[in-house]
Design an enzyme around this catalytic site. Structure first.
Site, PDB file in Angstrom:
ATOM      1  NE  ARG A  16      72.854  72.091  43.085  1.00 50.13           N
ATOM      2  CZ  ARG A  16      72.032  73.019  43.559  1.00 50.13           C
ATOM      3  NH1 ARG A  16      71.470  73.909  42.754  1.00 50.13           N
ATOM      4  NH2 ARG A  16      71.797  73.099  44.870  1.00 50.13           N
ATOM      5  CG  ASP A  17      73.289  76.455  44.565  1.00 53.60           C
ATOM      6  OD1 ASP A  17      72.986  77.211  43.642  1.00 53.60           O
ATOM      7  OD2 ASP A  17      72.678  76.442  45.652  1.00 53.60           O
ATOM      8  CB  CYS A 241      68.721  79.603  41.616  1.00 52.26           C
ATOM      9  SG  CYS A 241      67.466  78.799  40.621  1.00 52.26           S
TER      10      CYS A 241
HETATM   11  P1  HMG Z   1      59.903  71.331  30.900  1.00 47.69           P
HETATM   12  O1  HMG Z   1      60.299  72.101  29.684  1.00 47.69           O
HETATM   13  O2  HMG Z   1      58.596  71.638  31.526  1.00 47.69           O
HETATM   14  O3  HMG Z   1      59.948  69.757  30.700  1.00 47.69           O
HETATM   15  O4  HMG Z   1      61.078  71.459  31.961  1.00 47.69           O
HETATM   16  P2  HMG Z   1      59.703  68.784  29.529  1.00 47.69           P
HETATM   17  O5  HMG Z   1      59.471  67.442  30.158  1.00 47.69           O
HETATM   18  O6  HMG Z   1      58.688  69.331  28.598  1.00 47.69           O
HETATM   19  O7  HMG Z   1      61.112  68.713  28.778  1.00 47.69           O
HETATM   20  C1  HMG Z   1      61.636  69.745  27.989  1.00 47.69           C
HETATM   21  C2  HMG Z   1      62.913  69.237  27.318  1.00 47.69           C
HETATM   22  O8  HMG Z   1      63.907  68.942  28.315  1.00 47.69           O
HETATM   23  C3  HMG Z   1      62.722  67.934  26.555  1.00 47.69           C
HETATM   24  O9  HMG Z   1      63.677  67.935  25.502  1.00 47.69           O
HETATM   25  C4  HMG Z   1      63.085  66.892  27.558  1.00 47.69           C
HETATM   26  O10 HMG Z   1      63.519  65.678  26.985  1.00 47.69           O
HETATM   27  C5  HMG Z   1      64.250  67.557  28.281  1.00 47.69           C
HETATM   28  P3  HMG Z   1      63.258  68.309  23.974  1.00 47.69           P
HETATM   29  O11 HMG Z   1      62.195  67.313  23.617  1.00 47.69           O
HETATM   30  O12 HMG Z   1      62.753  69.735  24.035  1.00 47.69           O
HETATM   31  O13 HMG Z   1      64.564  68.145  23.252  1.00 47.69           O
HETATM   32  N1  HMG Z   1      64.403  67.097  29.654  1.00 47.69           N
HETATM   33  C6  HMG Z   1      65.560  66.647  30.178  1.00 47.69           C
HETATM   34  N2  HMG Z   1      66.780  66.498  29.638  1.00 47.69           N
HETATM   35  C7  HMG Z   1      67.728  66.006  30.448  1.00 47.69           C
HETATM   36  N3  HMG Z   1      67.524  65.688  31.759  1.00 47.69           N
HETATM   37  C8  HMG Z   1      66.323  65.843  32.316  1.00 47.69           C
HETATM   38  C9  HMG Z   1      65.276  66.341  31.507  1.00 47.69           C
HETATM   39  N4  HMG Z   1      63.982  66.600  31.752  1.00 47.69           N
HETATM   40  C10 HMG Z   1      63.457  67.057  30.606  1.00 47.69           C
HETATM   41  N5  HMG Z   1      66.127  65.540  33.588  1.00 47.69           N
HETATM   42  C11 HMG Z   1      62.342  70.618  33.814  1.00 47.69           C
HETATM   43  C12 HMG Z   1      60.961  70.894  33.244  1.00 47.69           C
HETATM   44  C13 HMG Z   1      62.171  70.242  35.265  1.00 47.69           C
HETATM   45  C14 HMG Z   1      62.993  69.470  33.047  1.00 47.69           C
HETATM   46  C15 HMG Z   1      63.209  71.904  33.634  1.00 47.69           C
HETATM   47  O14 HMG Z   1      62.469  73.028  34.068  1.00 47.69           O
HETATM   48  C16 HMG Z   1      64.490  71.831  34.395  1.00 47.69           C
HETATM   49  O15 HMG Z   1      65.363  71.031  34.090  1.00 47.69           O
HETATM   50  N6  HMG Z   1      64.659  72.683  35.440  1.00 47.69           N
HETATM   51  C17 HMG Z   1      65.813  72.681  36.285  1.00 47.69           C
HETATM   52  C18 HMG Z   1      66.082  74.063  36.778  1.00 47.69           C
HETATM   53  C19 HMG Z   1      67.313  74.065  37.674  1.00 47.69           C
HETATM   54  O16 HMG Z   1      68.174  73.221  37.572  1.00 47.69           O
HETATM   55  N7  HMG Z   1      67.370  75.063  38.557  1.00 47.69           N
HETATM   56  C20 HMG Z   1      68.480  75.211  39.454  1.00 47.69           C
HETATM   57  C21 HMG Z   1      68.537  74.132  40.485  1.00 47.69           C
HETATM   58  S1  HMG Z   1      67.435  74.417  41.861  1.00 47.69           S
HETATM   59  C22 HMG Z   1      68.305  75.525  42.874  1.00 47.69           C
HETATM   60  O17 HMG Z   1      69.326  76.033  42.507  1.00 47.69           O
HETATM   61  C23 HMG Z   1      67.812  75.760  44.271  1.00 47.69           C
HETATM   62  C24 HMG Z   1      68.618  74.971  45.318  1.00 47.69           C
HETATM   63  O18 HMG Z   1      69.984  75.344  45.282  1.00 47.69           O
HETATM   64  C25 HMG Z   1      68.070  75.273  46.726  1.00 47.69           C
HETATM   65  C26 HMG Z   1      67.872  76.763  46.958  1.00 47.69           C
HETATM   66  O19 HMG Z   1      68.860  77.516  46.964  1.00 47.69           O
HETATM   67  O20 HMG Z   1      66.717  77.128  47.102  1.00 47.69           O
HETATM   68  C27 HMG Z   1      68.538  73.463  45.092  1.00 47.69           C
HETATM   69 MG    MG Z   2      70.814  77.095  46.228  1.00 42.39          MG
END
Ligand code: HMG
Ligand code: MG
Length: 300
Positions: A16-17, A241
């Site tokens: 994942r990450d 990320c």
């Molecule tokens: P948004 O644009 O504000 O949300 O995104 P929305 O509800 O308006 O949805 C936009 C579009 O995405 C829509 O589709 C939704 O249906 C779709 P459209 O109508 O445009 O075709 N959608 C989804 N599709 C599939 N699965 C879903 C989903 N949700 C909405 N779950 C949202 C908000 C949270 C969805 C977006 O910003 C997002 O997915 N962000 C994820 C970012 C991410 O994955 N970052 C990396 C992981 S975190 C990390 O790495 C840190 C960690 O490792 C710890 C650390 O190191 O600190 C964990």
């Molecule tokens: Mg991380």
């Protein structure tokens, strides 16, 4: 030296990450082969993918296929990120049994990463966690940018405790206090995690370090000295990320296992098999990996 834990649980976040930041699309079959090798190495907790918006993280758009293709591996818990109800519903449909919700201790990062304020994220997660638990899944919570934020600088330990406590109150069973940009030092770990431990039991805390400045293993030692016994790591040291530009990979699982082996702390992970997993993904990504162990065994 204070008594250290006798064994450590490693949460392998490579699929994942590790992969989420890779630009070239990695085929689903390669991801599953990588996961298979991680299982063979003895890892019992593997974060396999993310049910996030495929627009936000195109690399993990095949989350459903990955989750459905996971090997039957008794005793292994596979998990996936889910930032909202849509993500949870996809996770449930896929058959995965553990999800992770993720927010941060910095407003700016939370906004960039999930387009929510911290308060909004917690309001979104509360029903997600309830529904997940009712469906028999378990839930982890991440607190990103717990030490330093790319946009806001030093983060107040009070904020980390507050967000961690709120996640636990809604029903997550573990909080991963995360150094998203890999900038923390052992002093930050003693200060912030030590403060959190005044209120939250150590068995509810995991530590998630990136290694941008080479401090991740030193931070693990600080965590061990505080009695923490769960650490996230990524095979080969892949990771980062997309919403934290400049941050490099996670702490490499090989380097963590080597250090813990040498300290007589059990992990249940076989280092040679783990290096095989990293070699598999390195050959498919066609590049060398940051892990010291991997580099030692794969001299150019
Ligand atoms: P948004 O644009 O504000 O949300 O995104 P929305 O509800 O308006 O949805 C936009 C579009 O995405 C829509 O589709 C939704 O249906 C779709 P459209 O109508 O445009 O075709 N959608 C989804 N599709 C599939 N699965 C879903 C989903 N949700 C909405 N779950 C949202 C908000 C949270 C969805 C977006 O910003 C997002 O997915 N962000 C994820 C970012 C991410 O994955 N970052 C990396 C992981 S975190 C990390 O790495 C840190 C960690 O490792 C710890 C650390 O190191 O600190 C964990
Ligand atoms: Mg991380």
């Amino acid at each position: 030296m204070a008594a250290l834990p006798e064994k450590v649980t490693i949460i392998e976040v490579g699929p994942r990450d590790g992969l989420q930041n890779e630009k070239e699309s990695v085929p689903t079959a390669t991801k599953l082969a990588f996961i298979g090798k991680l299982v063979e190495a003895g890892l019992k907790h593997i974060e396999a993918t993310s049910f996030v918006s495929p627009k936000a993280v195109p690399q993990l758009a095949d989350a459903m296929e990955v989750a459905r293709g996971l090997p039957a591996a008794p005793g292994v818990t596979f998990s996936a990120l889910a930032p909202n109800e849509k993500g949870l519903d996809r996770a449930i449909e896929s058959g995965i049994r553990r999800i992770a919700v993720f927010t941060a201790a910095s407003e700016s990062f939370t906004k960039k990463n999930i387009n929510m304020t911290i308060a909004e994220s917690l309001a979104v997660f509360a029903p997600v966690v309830s529904k997940a638990l009712a469906a028999g899944l378990s839930v982890r919570g991440y607190v990103s940018t717990s030490f330093v934020c790319l946009y806001e600088g030093d983060i107040a330990k009070e904020k980390v405790l507050d967000v961690s406590q709120r996640l636990l109150d809604m029903g997550v069973d573990e909080v991963a206090i995360s150094d998203t940009i890999g900038a923390a030092s052992p002093k930050d770990v003693f200060d912030t995690v030590g403060f959190v431990l005044q209120r939250i039991p150590r068995d509810k805390i995991a530590l998630h370090f990136h290694d941008t400045y080479g401090t991740a293993l030193a931070n693990v030692l600080a965590g061990l000295q505080l009695g923490i016994a769960t650490f996230d790591a990524s095979a080969g040291g892949l990771g980062g990320c997309p919403y934290a530009p400049g941050a490099s990979g996670n702490l490499a699982t090989e380097d963590l296992v080597y250090m813990l082996d040498r300290m007589g702390i059990a992990t249940g992970v076989q280092l040679d098999k783990l290096v095989e997993a990293s070699t598999l993904i390195a050959s498919r990504l066609n590049r060398r990996l940051p892990s010291r162990q991997w580099q030692r065994l794969n001299r150019a």
